[in-house]
Design an enzyme around this catalytic site. Structure first.
Site, PDB file in Angstrom:
ATOM      1  N   SER A 136      21.668  10.033   5.387  1.00 57.54           N
ATOM      2  CA  SER A 136      22.876  10.849   5.375  1.00 57.54           C
ATOM      3  C   SER A 136      23.498  10.900   3.981  1.00 57.54           C
ATOM      4  O   SER A 136      23.417   9.941   3.204  1.00 57.54           O
ATOM      5  CB  SER A 136      23.900  10.275   6.358  1.00 57.54           C
ATOM      6  OG  SER A 136      25.167  10.884   6.200  1.00 57.54           O
ATOM      7  N   GLN A 158      19.772  14.445   4.569  1.00 55.29           N
ATOM      8  CA  GLN A 158      20.776  15.317   5.202  1.00 55.29           C
ATOM      9  C   GLN A 158      21.873  15.610   4.190  1.00 55.29           C
ATOM     10  O   GLN A 158      22.456  14.694   3.603  1.00 55.29           O
ATOM     11  CB  GLN A 158      21.362  14.643   6.444  1.00 55.29           C
ATOM     12  CG  GLN A 158      22.499  15.392   7.106  1.00 55.29           C
ATOM     13  CD  GLN A 158      23.867  14.902   6.642  1.00 55.29           C
ATOM     14  OE1 GLN A 158      24.004  13.774   6.167  1.00 55.29           O
ATOM     15  NE2 GLN A 158      24.863  15.747   6.757  1.00 55.29           N
ATOM     16  N   TYR A 160      25.518  17.495   3.088  1.00 50.96           N
ATOM     17  CA  TYR A 160      26.767  18.220   3.297  1.00 50.96           C
ATOM     18  C   TYR A 160      27.053  19.053   2.044  1.00 50.96           C
ATOM     19  O   TYR A 160      26.844  18.588   0.920  1.00 50.96           O
ATOM     20  CB  TYR A 160      27.931  17.257   3.506  1.00 50.96           C
ATOM     21  CG  TYR A 160      27.947  16.545   4.822  1.00 50.96           C
ATOM     22  CD1 TYR A 160      28.028  17.247   6.022  1.00 50.96           C
ATOM     23  CD2 TYR A 160      27.893  15.144   4.882  1.00 50.96           C
ATOM     24  CE1 TYR A 160      28.053  16.573   7.238  1.00 50.96           C
ATOM     25  CE2 TYR A 160      27.927  14.483   6.088  1.00 50.96           C
ATOM     26  CZ  TYR A 160      28.006  15.200   7.263  1.00 50.96           C
ATOM     27  OH  TYR A 160      28.028  14.546   8.465  1.00 50.96           O
ATOM     28  N   THR A 186      23.372  20.838   6.632  1.00 46.92           N
ATOM     29  CA  THR A 186      24.232  20.632   7.794  1.00 46.92           C
ATOM     30  C   THR A 186      25.380  21.637   7.811  1.00 46.92           C
ATOM     31  O   THR A 186      26.099  21.777   6.824  1.00 46.92           O
ATOM     32  CB  THR A 186      24.776  19.190   7.804  1.00 46.92           C
ATOM     33  OG1 THR A 186      23.658  18.291   7.798  1.00 46.92           O
ATOM     34  CG2 THR A 186      25.617  18.933   9.024  1.00 46.92           C
ATOM     35  N   LYS A 276      20.792  22.131  10.265  1.00 46.20           N
ATOM     36  CA  LYS A 276      21.212  21.210  11.330  1.00 46.20           C
ATOM     37  C   LYS A 276      22.602  21.580  11.829  1.00 46.20           C
ATOM     38  O   LYS A 276      23.520  21.757  11.029  1.00 46.20           O
ATOM     39  CB  LYS A 276      21.220  19.771  10.816  1.00 46.20           C
ATOM     40  CG  LYS A 276      21.559  18.722  11.861  1.00 46.20           C
ATOM     41  CD  LYS A 276      21.460  17.325  11.270  1.00 46.20           C
ATOM     42  CE  LYS A 276      21.674  16.249  12.326  1.00 46.20           C
ATOM     43  NZ  LYS A 276      23.030  16.264  12.897  1.00 46.20           N
ATOM     44  N   HIS A 300      26.401  17.624  16.660  1.00 47.12           N
ATOM     45  CA  HIS A 300      26.796  16.483  15.831  1.00 47.12           C
ATOM     46  C   HIS A 300      27.099  15.259  16.694  1.00 47.12           C
ATOM     47  O   HIS A 300      28.018  14.487  16.411  1.00 47.12           O
ATOM     48  CB  HIS A 300      28.009  16.838  14.962  1.00 47.12           C
ATOM     49  CG  HIS A 300      27.993  16.166  13.619  1.00 47.12           C
ATOM     50  ND1 HIS A 300      27.518  16.783  12.484  1.00 47.12           N
ATOM     51  CD2 HIS A 300      28.398  14.937  13.224  1.00 47.12           C
ATOM     52  CE1 HIS A 300      27.641  15.957  11.451  1.00 47.12           C
ATOM     53  NE2 HIS A 300      28.177  14.825  11.877  1.00 47.12           N
ATOM     54  N   GLY A 333      22.615  12.989  22.554  1.00 44.32           N
ATOM     55  CA  GLY A 333      22.521  12.511  23.924  1.00 44.32           C
ATOM     56  C   GLY A 333      21.237  11.821  24.295  1.00 44.32           C
ATOM     57  O   GLY A 333      21.099  11.339  25.427  1.00 44.32           O
ATOM     58  N   MET A 335      18.765   9.073  24.966  1.00 43.41           N
ATOM     59  CA  MET A 335      18.863   7.641  25.181  1.00 43.41           C
ATOM     60  C   MET A 335      17.611   7.037  25.805  1.00 43.41           C
ATOM     61  O   MET A 335      17.607   5.857  26.152  1.00 43.41           O
ATOM     62  CB  MET A 335      20.069   7.318  26.088  1.00 43.41           C
ATOM     63  CG  MET A 335      21.411   7.410  25.397  1.00 43.41           C
ATOM     64  SD  MET A 335      21.650   6.059  24.205  1.00 43.41           S
ATOM     65  CE  MET A 335      22.066   6.991  22.751  1.00 43.41           C
TER      66      MET A 335
END
Length: 443
Positions: A136, A158, A160, A186, A276, A300, A333, A335
């Site tokens: 990141s 990634q 920004y 992103t 992204k 996100h 999400g 898992m």
């Protein structure tokens, strides 16, 4: 009558074979973990509230994250039978290179705050497992040190787009020079989401101590020993540090980001480029027309706009519309390995794990990340064998049904209207014929 006899010593010896004890406390904790939920429970016991809540939490009422998790639970698998699959192939070609598994490690900020090994543990574990690692912009390990931790594996970056554009441009150049092969541009963070847990906890770098923080830390001495005896915690790729998460994002991010910025970054970046944070079919089409290499369907992790679209629900439509033009990836999400298998079946080329990776990191550093990958690999293989498919390419929509829970009453904006309202693409796409609708079944 049951016939009884005196036990023979040899038979008793077979029954009294004790398991060899595990003396290393980290290994002892981790060997009990069978699922990502087990790693989460260990992580919560060992990590102070502020960094754990940063990992666990999302924006506002945290509805988006709950819905994303629920979407994976609301599926039905359809296994085949008698297919003879003693071995399954989990490898994937993704963005021009190999991955041993259909998932990689997502970009996460503040990572050394969760556990002191941070991105070094994640990159090293990813390299050992043969999967990509994503750093990141807000990472706590530098681009160059991640490369050292994963010298022969695949590293992604990634990005920004910040108000001071030259900072972003320089980060892209550094990542390219360090051999990172893919850049994640992103687009879902023009400003910070309202992350109430972080505000309440005063979550920042460096940590802000309060009486509550100290009390919460008392039963977690290992975290504080690691924190106090390792190098200063800072955003390794950025010169400015300090402030809460929201304050930092508000000062660093820029709501004026546009397609022009994407074009500039594409001119700087020599490798593959992925956008992204895509959350509509219309935007996926615009990006396909602009020739990017891939997109990540993502809200996100629920950390920006609450009540945002559920990426897993968007997946089938997006894959059908643009899957032949670019790679469609998915996060938010995930898992379990079953979640990953379902995503691949419904059209994702690849998936990314964020919180699952951080739970492992907090539970046991590098060995905890290794455990995360091991758990997901085991679940992927088992699910594929139960579905009786020998490779990822054999997975398809026939293997998964998404069960309805949230049904829209009316759409505020159609995809066509959204496309017209957005910036015009460089190349005009020829409209595709709509798929024929099935007639309703009369009961």
């Amino acid at each position: 009558m049951v016939q009884r006899q005196i036990p023979k010593p040899a038979e008793l010896a077979e029954l009294m074979r004790f398991k060899t004890p595990t003396f290393n406390p980290t290994d002892r904790r981790l060997e009990k973990a069978l699922t990502i939920a087990d790693l989460r429970a260990i992580a919560k016991r060992r990590t102070p509230k502020a960094p754990f809540d940063y990992t666990e939490g999302s924006a506002e009422g945290e509805i988006s994250l709950k819905r994303a998790r629920q979407a994976f639970q609301d599926i039905e698998f359809h296994p085949s039978i008698l297919r003879n699959v003693p071995v399954v192939d989990t490898t994937r070609q993704v963005l021009g290179g190999p991955s041993a598994l259909p998932f990689g490690i997502a970009p996460t900020g503040f990572t050394r705050m969760m556990q002191t090994e941070g991105e070094v543990a994640g990159a090293g574990a990813a390299g050992a497992a043969g999967i990509p690692f994503t750093l990141s912009t807000l990472g706590t390990t530098s681009i160059e040190d991640v490369r050292k931790a994963n010298p022969v594996g695949r590293n992604w970056f990634q990005l920004y787009v910040m108000r001071e554009r030259e900072i972003s441009y320089e980060l892209a150049r550094r990542a390219a020079a360090a051999g990172f092969d893919t850049l994640f541009f992103t687009v879902d963070t023009p400003v910070a989401g309202a992350r109430h847990r972080d505000k309440r906890n005063g979550f920042s770098i460096p940590p802000q101590l309060t009486p509550g923080t100290v009390i919460n830390a008392l039963p977690r001495p290992a975290w504080w020993i690691n924190f106090l005896t390792t190098p200063k915690l800072e955003f390794a790729s950025l010169s400015s540090t300090g402030g809460t998460v929201g304050e930092l994002l508000d000062s660093a991010m820029d709501p004026t980001i546009s397609f022009d910025d994407l074009d500039i970054i594409r001119g700087i970046w020599p490798g593959k480029i992925v956008v992204k944070g895509v959350q509509t079919v219309a935007d996926a089409k615009l990006l396909a027309d602009r020739g990017v290499d891939g997109i990540v369907l993502s809200n996100h992790g629920g950390r920006q706009l609450d009540r945002a679209p559920i990426p897993f629900h968007l997946l089938p439509d997006v894959a059908r519309e643009v899957g032949s033009d670019l790679e469609v990836h998915l996060d938010t999400g995930i898992m379990s390995g079953a979640d990953i298998v379902a995503s691949i079946a419904l059209g994702a080329r690849f998936t990314l794990i964020g919180r699952a990776y951080l739970y492992g990191l907090m539970a046991g550093g590098r060995r905890g990340v290794d455990k995360t990958i091991e758990i997901l690999r085991t679940e992927i293989v088992r699910t594929m064998k139960l579905l009786e498919v020998a490779s990822l390419d054999e997975l398809g929509p026939q293997h998964v049904t998404q069960l309805a829970r949230l049904t829209p009453i009316a759409r505020g904006v159609t995809d066509a209207a959204a496309a017209a309202a957005s910036a015009k693409p460089t190349v005009v796409r020829t409209p595709r014929a709509a798929a024929p609708r099935k007639a309703p079944v009369k009961k």
